[in-house]
Design a protein around this motif. Structure first.
Motif, PDB file in Angstrom:
ATOM      1  N   GLY A   1       0.759  -1.289   0.176  1.00 41.83           N
ATOM      2  CA  GLY A   1      -0.069  -0.233   0.123  1.00 41.83           C
ATOM      3  C   GLY A   1       0.681   1.368  -0.040  1.00 41.83           C
ATOM      4  O   GLY A   1       0.240   2.329  -0.428  1.00 41.83           O
ATOM      5  N   ARG A   2       1.888   1.188   0.572  1.00 41.76           N
ATOM      6  CA  ARG A   2       2.950   2.385   0.712  1.00 41.76           C
ATOM      7  C   ARG A   2       3.790   2.719  -0.507  1.00 41.76           C
ATOM      8  O   ARG A   2       4.236   3.714  -0.861  1.00 41.76           O
ATOM      9  CB  ARG A   2       3.475   2.571   2.146  1.00 41.76           C
ATOM     10  CG  ARG A   2       2.628   2.586   3.151  1.00 41.76           C
ATOM     11  CD  ARG A   2       2.293   4.045   3.433  1.00 41.76           C
ATOM     12  NE  ARG A   2       3.408   4.860   3.666  1.00 41.76           N
ATOM     13  CZ  ARG A   2       3.261   6.034   3.072  1.00 41.76           C
ATOM     14  NH1 ARG A   2       2.596   6.496   1.883  1.00 41.76           N
ATOM     15  NH2 ARG A   2       4.403   6.876   3.275  1.00 41.76           N
ATOM     16  N   ILE A   3       4.326   1.584  -1.168  1.00 39.91           N
ATOM     17  CA  ILE A   3       5.258   1.770  -2.233  1.00 39.91           C
ATOM     18  C   ILE A   3       4.670   2.336  -3.556  1.00 39.91           C
ATOM     19  O   ILE A   3       3.537   1.803  -4.011  1.00 39.91           O
ATOM     20  CB  ILE A   3       5.851   0.413  -2.483  1.00 39.91           C
ATOM     21  CG1 ILE A   3       6.843   0.004  -1.199  1.00 39.91           C
ATOM     22  CG2 ILE A   3       6.593   0.523  -3.777  1.00 39.91           C
ATOM     23  CD1 ILE A   3       7.343  -1.474  -1.512  1.00 39.91           C
ATOM     24  N   PRO A   4       5.280   3.234  -4.173  1.00 40.17           N
ATOM     25  CA  PRO A   4       4.617   4.011  -5.145  1.00 40.17           C
ATOM     26  C   PRO A   4       4.375   2.958  -6.459  1.00 40.17           C
ATOM     27  O   PRO A   4       5.116   2.244  -6.481  1.00 40.17           O
ATOM     28  CB  PRO A   4       5.420   5.198  -5.518  1.00 40.17           C
ATOM     29  CG  PRO A   4       6.391   5.480  -4.091  1.00 40.17           C
ATOM     30  CD  PRO A   4       6.256   4.202  -3.531  1.00 40.17           C
TER      31      PRO A   4
ATOM     32  N   THR B   1      15.088   7.313  -5.519  1.00 39.46           N
ATOM     33  CA  THR B   1      13.918   6.984  -4.653  1.00 39.46           C
ATOM     34  C   THR B   1      14.260   7.005  -3.103  1.00 39.46           C
ATOM     35  O   THR B   1      13.567   6.897  -2.426  1.00 39.46           O
ATOM     36  CB  THR B   1      13.325   5.401  -4.730  1.00 39.46           C
ATOM     37  OG1 THR B   1      14.524   4.610  -4.626  1.00 39.46           O
ATOM     38  CG2 THR B   1      12.723   5.339  -6.297  1.00 39.46           C
ATOM     39  N   ARG B   2      15.749   7.428  -2.969  1.00 40.79           N
ATOM     40  CA  ARG B   2      15.991   7.291  -1.662  1.00 40.79           C
ATOM     41  C   ARG B   2      15.165   8.266  -0.525  1.00 40.79           C
ATOM     42  O   ARG B   2      14.964   7.559   0.527  1.00 40.79           O
ATOM     43  CB  ARG B   2      17.322   8.134  -1.771  1.00 40.79           C
ATOM     44  CG  ARG B   2      18.172   8.088  -0.299  1.00 40.79           C
ATOM     45  CD  ARG B   2      19.722   8.793  -0.102  1.00 40.79           C
ATOM     46  NE  ARG B   2      20.272   7.568  -0.637  1.00 40.79           N
ATOM     47  CZ  ARG B   2      21.229   7.519  -1.716  1.00 40.79           C
ATOM     48  NH1 ARG B   2      21.227   8.532  -2.341  1.00 40.79           N
ATOM     49  NH2 ARG B   2      21.978   6.454  -2.138  1.00 40.79           N
ATOM     50  N   PRO B   3      14.592   9.635  -0.803  1.00 39.59           N
ATOM     51  CA  PRO B   3      13.847  10.264   0.131  1.00 39.59           C
ATOM     52  C   PRO B   3      12.544   9.360   0.271  1.00 39.59           C
ATOM     53  O   PRO B   3      12.315   9.336   1.468  1.00 39.59           O
ATOM     54  CB  PRO B   3      13.393  11.615  -0.641  1.00 39.59           C
ATOM     55  CG  PRO B   3      14.643  11.804  -1.456  1.00 39.59           C
ATOM     56  CD  PRO B   3      15.218  10.194  -1.979  1.00 39.59           C
ATOM     57  N   GLN B   4      12.120   8.985  -0.881  1.00 38.81           N
ATOM     58  CA  GLN B   4      10.767   8.033  -0.564  1.00 38.81           C
ATOM     59  C   GLN B   4      10.937   6.841   0.441  1.00 38.81           C
ATOM     60  O   GLN B   4      10.013   6.623   1.215  1.00 38.81           O
ATOM     61  CB  GLN B   4      10.169   7.647  -1.717  1.00 38.81           C
ATOM     62  CG  GLN B   4       9.433   9.194  -2.417  1.00 38.81           C
ATOM     63  CD  GLN B   4       8.712   8.829  -3.707  1.00 38.81           C
ATOM     64  OE1 GLN B   4       9.233   8.231  -4.608  1.00 38.81           O
ATOM     65  NE2 GLN B   4       7.327   8.774  -3.616  1.00 38.81           N
ATOM     66  N   ARG B   5      12.172   6.115   0.101  1.00 37.70           N
ATOM     67  CA  ARG B   5      12.196   4.886   0.815  1.00 37.70           C
ATOM     68  C   ARG B   5      12.666   5.355   1.989  1.00 37.70           C
ATOM     69  O   ARG B   5      12.141   4.500   3.065  1.00 37.70           O
ATOM     70  CB  ARG B   5      13.400   4.232   0.060  1.00 37.70           C
ATOM     71  CG  ARG B   5      13.186   3.671  -1.058  1.00 37.70           C
ATOM     72  CD  ARG B   5      14.308   2.783  -1.853  1.00 37.70           C
ATOM     73  NE  ARG B   5      15.395   3.499  -2.015  1.00 37.70           N
ATOM     74  CZ  ARG B   5      16.716   3.745  -1.591  1.00 37.70           C
ATOM     75  NH1 ARG B   5      16.833   2.968  -0.365  1.00 37.70           N
ATOM     76  NH2 ARG B   5      17.703   4.469  -2.073  1.00 37.70           N
ATOM     77  N   MET B   6      13.313   6.358   2.425  1.00 36.08           N
ATOM     78  CA  MET B   6      13.586   6.688   3.679  1.00 36.08           C
ATOM     79  C   MET B   6      12.257   7.061   4.613  1.00 36.08           C
ATOM     80  O   MET B   6      12.106   6.636   5.810  1.00 36.08           O
ATOM     81  CB  MET B   6      14.780   8.001   3.894  1.00 36.08           C
ATOM     82  CG  MET B   6      15.944   7.518   3.412  1.00 36.08           C
ATOM     83  SD  MET B   6      17.218   8.839   3.322  1.00 36.08           S
ATOM     84  CE  MET B   6      17.213   9.510   4.964  1.00 36.08           C
ATOM     85  N   ARG B   7      11.301   7.881   4.053  1.00 35.76           N
ATOM     86  CA  ARG B   7      10.238   8.116   4.531  1.00 35.76           C
ATOM     87  C   ARG B   7       9.434   7.019   4.814  1.00 35.76           C
ATOM     88  O   ARG B   7       8.572   6.970   6.041  1.00 35.76           O
ATOM     89  CB  ARG B   7       9.415   8.956   3.811  1.00 35.76           C
ATOM     90  CG  ARG B   7       8.315  10.070   4.348  1.00 35.76           C
ATOM     91  CD  ARG B   7       7.869  11.172   3.568  1.00 35.76           C
ATOM     92  NE  ARG B   7       7.913  10.992   2.171  1.00 35.76           N
ATOM     93  CZ  ARG B   7       8.681  11.608   1.351  1.00 35.76           C
ATOM     94  NH1 ARG B   7       9.717  12.249   1.847  1.00 35.76           N
ATOM     95  NH2 ARG B   7       8.641  11.314  -0.047  1.00 35.76           N
TER      96      ARG B   7
END
Length: 173
Positions: A15-18, A70-76
């Motif tokens: 659900g969270r992964i784009p 994707t680093r910022p989104q993966r970290m979030r």
């Protein structure tokens, strides 16, 4: 079929992964310390007849691009998951025949060894196979995992069945 906490965690990550990050649902591997999320990337399109070296470089570049973009989104996502599930989150990808993990945990494990076991580790260190007893022990664990993978898979399946039986058993008051 994935059940219990693994199903909950997998559903949450799906659900969270784009959309578009991965070509299929991610593979999750969990223990009490870490959740490893590994997704499959689309392979790069190359002209027909491209050299194997070009294909290998394109795969490496695809993985690097994904990691950087994707680093910022993966970290979030990881921060949210760490708060929700109480475990660190690590990421990795598969592209073509290459699997690359990003910043995974290295957790210290305390063990007590008698003289013969310590001598085995020291032999590996003295021979240059490992730099330390800790690295030698990790090498031994990887060796067992490699050569006993079928047996370990059967053992894991049996443990899942034991857990299912425990959950379906009578409740103690």
């Amino acid at each position: 079929m994935v059940e219990g906490i693994e199903a909950e965690v997998l559903g949450w990550f799906i659900g969270r992964i784009p959309e578009g990050w991965f070509t299929q649902p991610p593979e999750l591997t969990m223990d009490r310390d870490e959740i490893l999320v590994v997704g499959r990337l689309a392979e790069p399109s190359l002209p027909e007849g491209a050299a194997p070296e070009a294909r290998a470089e394109a795969v490496v570049a695809r993985i690097q691009r994904f990691r950087e973009e994707t680093r910022p989104q993966r970290m979030r996502i990881a921060t949210e998951a760490e708060h929700r599930f109480g475990r660190k989150v690590s990421w990795g990808v598969v592209c073509g025949d290459r699997r690359e993990l990003f910043t995974v945990l290295s957790v210290p494990v305390m063990t007590r060894l008698r003289l013969p076991e310590r001598q085995t580790l020291d032999t590996l260190v003295e021979a240059g196979v490992a730099r330390s007893r800790s690295e030698a022990l990790a090498w031994c664990v990887r060796l067992v995992a490699k050569h006993q993978s079928e047996w370990l898979a059967e053992l894991r399946e049996a443990l899942v069945r034991v857990q299912q039986l425990r959950q379906s058993g009578p409740e103690l008051e």
